[in-house]
Design a protein around this motif. Structure first.
Motif, PDB file in Angstrom:
ATOM      1  N   ALA A  56       0.812  -1.207   0.000  1.00 23.91           N
ATOM      2  CA  ALA A  56       0.000   0.000   0.000  1.00 23.91           C
ATOM      3  C   ALA A  56       0.851   1.265   0.000  1.00 23.91           C
ATOM      4  O   ALA A  56       0.482   2.283  -0.592  1.00 23.91           O
ATOM      5  CB  ALA A  56      -0.933  -0.002   1.214  1.00 23.91           C
ATOM      6  N   GLN A  91      -5.552   2.244   2.291  1.00 30.53           N
ATOM      7  CA  GLN A  91      -5.248   1.046   3.063  1.00 30.53           C
ATOM      8  C   GLN A  91      -6.450   0.105   3.138  1.00 30.53           C
ATOM      9  O   GLN A  91      -7.051  -0.097   4.196  1.00 30.53           O
ATOM     10  CB  GLN A  91      -4.786   1.417   4.477  1.00 30.53           C
ATOM     11  N   SER A 360      -6.266  -1.991  -7.711  1.00 32.98           N
ATOM     12  CA  SER A 360      -6.011  -2.642  -6.427  1.00 32.98           C
ATOM     13  C   SER A 360      -4.816  -3.587  -6.558  1.00 32.98           C
ATOM     14  O   SER A 360      -4.037  -3.494  -7.518  1.00 32.98           O
ATOM     15  CB  SER A 360      -7.247  -3.387  -5.926  1.00 32.98           C
ATOM     16  N   VAL A 512      -3.521  -3.158   1.031  1.00 29.64           N
ATOM     17  CA  VAL A 512      -3.268  -2.794  -0.365  1.00 29.64           C
ATOM     18  C   VAL A 512      -4.067  -1.544  -0.722  1.00 29.64           C
ATOM     19  O   VAL A 512      -5.034  -1.202  -0.046  1.00 29.64           O
ATOM     20  CB  VAL A 512      -3.672  -3.943  -1.328  1.00 29.64           C
ATOM     21  N   PRO A 513      -3.690  -0.852  -1.783  1.00 32.23           N
ATOM     22  CA  PRO A 513      -4.496   0.290  -2.222  1.00 32.23           C
ATOM     23  C   PRO A 513      -5.765  -0.167  -2.935  1.00 32.23           C
ATOM     24  O   PRO A 513      -5.821  -1.266  -3.499  1.00 32.23           O
ATOM     25  CB  PRO A 513      -3.560   1.022  -3.185  1.00 32.23           C
TER      26      PRO A 513
END
Length: 562
Positions: A56, A91, A360, A512-513
Motif C-alpha cells: 500500500a 489502506q 487494487s 493494499v491500495p
C-alpha cells in the motif's frame, strides 16, 4: 452451534455495541445517495487493474516519481490519476490468514473468502490423491496455444474455484456482456475471469507466448489477434533492452547507493525480463489489443476487462520489496499504466467517461528481513519443511513410530497435513487432542512461532485466537483443502528460499491500495475502513446486477454521489 456462526454472532454483538456508543460515525452515517438517473446510467466498460505484490505504501512513498494525474495533452497519468481523480482508499484490507496470488485474485471479483470459494492457497494437498494440487489445475482443459509445447502442459481452468465472479453474474443476468481477463500468471487471469469469461489469457514462459485453455475456447483455435501478439514476441525474443532510472530517486529505497542514473540491461523474452518493465509492456500491449480487436466497451451492455500485472511480483521476490529496483519498476509501471489508460480513452467512443476503472492489488509484501535486523527489529526466515521434520521426530519420540511410517504426509507454507493412517489411529477426540497438544507444545518452543491452530481443536470447537487472527483463520480455512495444522509465525519472519515472501495476515501482507474512478464516484481520499471483499459488491451495484453468490462485502457508498 456451528463454530463459524458463533464467531459471526460475537462479531455482530461487538458491532452493535460500537454503534450504540458512537452512533454518528462509521460508514452508515457517512454514506451518500445516488440519484436514480445516475444509478441507471451504466458504464460501457468496467476495468479492473491489479498489481501483484503492491504494498500500500508504494503509492505514497514513490509519489514524486509519478506522472501528473492529467498530462499536458489531457491524457490520463498513471497512479496519480487514481489517487487524485478517484475514490481512493490508501489502506484496504484482505482478511486472510495466507496472503497469496491465488486467494487474492479469487477474492477480488468474487467478494468471497476462501472458506467458501475454496482457493485457500496457491497449492494445497489432496489427501485422497496423495499429491499437491495447483489452484487452477484441470487435466480436462488442455492448453490452447504454445505450439507443440502446449500439448505437454497441464490443463488449466477455474474448476477448483467454488463461487461466481462479477463477470459471471453479469452474464447470468442476461446481459450481452463480454468478459476478458489477462495476466502473465495463469492463476491471476483464470481466477479473475471465473467460469463464464469469454477469454482468459496468460503467458506461457517455455514457449514465450500468450495462451488460454479449452475451458474458454472450446474447440476454437487461439484468436488471430493473439497469434499476432505471439508472432511479435517471437520476433523480438533475445533483443537487448535497458531499463532503469527515469527520474530522480526518492531516497527511500534500501540500496540508494546505486547511482541516480542506475540502469540495467536485459534480453526480451528471458525469464528475468518478465520481472521488469518489459513484462508490464507486453501485458499492456495484450490488454489494448483485446479492447481493440473485441470492441470492448462498444457493445450493447457493459463489458469487463481485468488485467493483472505479474511482473511486479516477479521482481519483488527476486530483489526484495524495499529495493531500489522496485522503486524504478513502480515508476516504469506508472508510465505503462498511463499508456493503458490513454489507449482506453482513445478507443472508447466517449473516452473514459464511459468507463469505471478500479485499481487494487492481490496482496502486499514484507520488508527485507536483513535490513530489519540491521535496524534492531526481530526478523528472519524459516522453513516449514524443517519445522515438520523436527516435529516428525518429536512425535515419534513421544508416541512411537507411526504405522504408515510418517506422521506428517505433506507440509508447505505454514500448513501440515497428517497421514491417513494417523487420522484413523487417532480418530477419537481424546487421542487426537493428545497429538495436537504435543505438536503445539513442540512448535511453540520455536521462537518464530506465535500461534498453532489445529483442525480438530480450534476450528472444530471454535476455540479461536482473539481478534483479527481468529477472523482470518475462519475466513481462510477450507474443510477439504486446508491443513490439519496451521502455524502463525512472528511478524517479519517468512519462508526461506526467496528474497521476500507473502503468506501471512500481518499488515504488510494484507494492506493494499483500492481506488475507483468514473461515474458515479467522486474524488477524495477515504478514511473509512475498506476491505477487498467490498470491491465486488461495489462494482456489482454500479453495474446493476446481483453481487457474486458468496459475496460478503459492502457497497462503498461513501465515495459515491454528489
Amino acid at each position: 452451534m456451528n463454530p463459524r456462526k458463533i464467531n459471526r454472532v460475537k462479531r455482530h454483538q461487538w458491532l452493535i455495541g460500537l454503534l450504540l456508543l458512537n452512533p454518528f460515525k462509521g460508514p452508515i452515517a457517512q454514506a451518500s445517495n445516488l440519484e436514480l438517473a445516475a444509478f441507471e446510467k451504466r458504464p460501457k466498460l468496467a476495468v479492473l487493474i491489479v498489481f501483484d505484490q503492491m504494498r500500500a505504501d508504494y503509492l505514497t512513498r514513490f509519489t514524486s516519481r509519478f506522472l501528473p494525474a492529467v498530462q499536458a495533452n489531457q491524457a490520463p497519468g498513471g497512479f496519480r490519476w487514481f489517487m487524485e481523480k478517484g475514490t481512493f482508499y490508501p489502506q484496504a484490507e484482505y482478511e486472510l490468514l495466507h496472503s497469496m496470488t491465488g486467494p487474492g485474485h479469487a477474492t477480488l471479483l468474487s467478494g468471497a473468502y476462501p472458506y467458501q470459494m475454496g482457493i485457500s492457497g496457491n497449492y494445497w494437498f489432496d489427501r485422497e490423491a496423495g499429491k499437491s494440487v495447483y489452484c487452477v489445475s484441470d487435466p480436462a482443459s488442455s492448453i490452447v496455444g504454445a505450439g507443440e509445447e502446449g500439448a505437454k502442459l497441464p490443463g488449466m481452468s477455474p474448476k477448483n474455484f467454488l463461487g461466481t465472479t462479477v463477470g459471471d453474474e453479469l452474464k447470468n443476468s442476461g446481459r450481452r456482456s463480454r468478459v476478458v481477463t489477462l495476466a502473465l500468471k495463469d492463476r491471476a487471469a483464470i481466477l479473475m475471469g471465473g467460469y463464464r469469461a469469454d477469454l482468459a489469457l496468460w503467458y506461457e514462459p517455455k514457449s514465450g507466448s500468450w495462451v488460454s485453455s479449452r475451458h474458454y475456447l472450446k474447440e476454437a483455435p487461439l484468436p488471430s489477434w493473439v497469434s499476432g501478439l505471439n508472432q511479435r514476441l517471437l520476433q523480438e525474443k533475445g533483443q537487448p533492452f535497458v531499463w532503469g532510472s527515469g527520474g530522480k530517486p526518492t531516497g527511500l529505497s534500501l540500496n540508494d547507493s546505486l547511482k541516480a542514473d542506475w540502469k540495467k540491461e536485459e534480453k526480451r523474452g528471458s525469464k528475468e525480463s518478465l520481472g521488469s518493465p518489459y513484462g508490464v509492456k507486453i501485458t499492456v500491449d495484450a490488454a489494448l489489443s483485446a479492447v481493440k480487436e473485441l470492441g470492448l466497451g462498444k457493445g450493447p451492455d457493459t463489458d469487463i476487462l481485468a488485467v493483472s500485472f505479474s511482473s511486479h511480483d516477479y521482481l519483488g521476490h527476486a530483489v526484495g520489496a524495499q529495493s531500489r529496483e522496485m522503486e524504478e519498476m513502480t515508476a516504469a509501471e506508472d508510465r505503462e499504466l498511463s499508456r493503458l489508460l490513454t489507449g482506453l480513452q482513445k478507443q472508447l467512443p466517449s473516452g473514459l467517461d464511459q468507463a469505471v476503472v478500479v485499481l487494487s492489488a492481490d496482496h502486499g509484501a514484507p520488508q527485507d528481513p536483513d535490513w530489519l535486523s540491521s535496524q534492531k527489529l526481530p526478523a528472519g526466515k524459516f522453513s516449514t519443511a524443517k519445522l515438520a521434520e523436527g516435529l516428525e521426530a518429536e512425535l515419534s519420540r513421544q508416541f512411537g513410530k507411526p504405522p504408515g511410517g510418517k506422521w506428517i504426509q505433506f507440509a508447505t507454507h505454514l500448513q501440515m497435513w497428517l497421514a491417513p493412517e494417523i487420522l484413523e489411529l487417532y480418530s477419537s477426540s481424546e487421542k487426537r487432542q493428545a497429538i495436537d497438544r504435543a505438536a503445539e507444545k513442540f512448535l511453540l518452543k520455536n521462537p518464530i512461532v506465535t500461534h498453532f491452530m489445529s483442525r480438530s481443536s480450534e476450528v472444530a470447537s471454535a476455540a479461536l485466537p482473539p481478534g483479527q487472527l481468529g477472523t482470518q483463520l475462519l475466513n481462510t480455512w477450507h474443510p477439504g483443502r486446508s491443513g490439519d495444522w496451521i502455524i502463525v509465525p512472528r511478524a517479519n519472519f517468512f519462508e526461506d528460499g526467496q528474497r521476500v515472501d507473502h503468506m501471512t495476515g500481518y499488515a504488510y501482507d494484507r494492506v493494499v491500495p483500492l481506488a475507483f474512478v468514473g461515474k458515479p464516484f467522486r474524488p477524495g481520499v477515504r478514511t473509512e475502513r475498506a476491505r477487498v471483499v467490498d470491491l465486488a459488491p461495489t462494482l456489482s451495484f454500479i453495474l446493476g446486477v446481483t453481487p457474486p453468490a458468496q459475496c460478503e462485502g459492502r457497497v462503498l457508498g461513501e465515495g459515491m454521489g454528489k
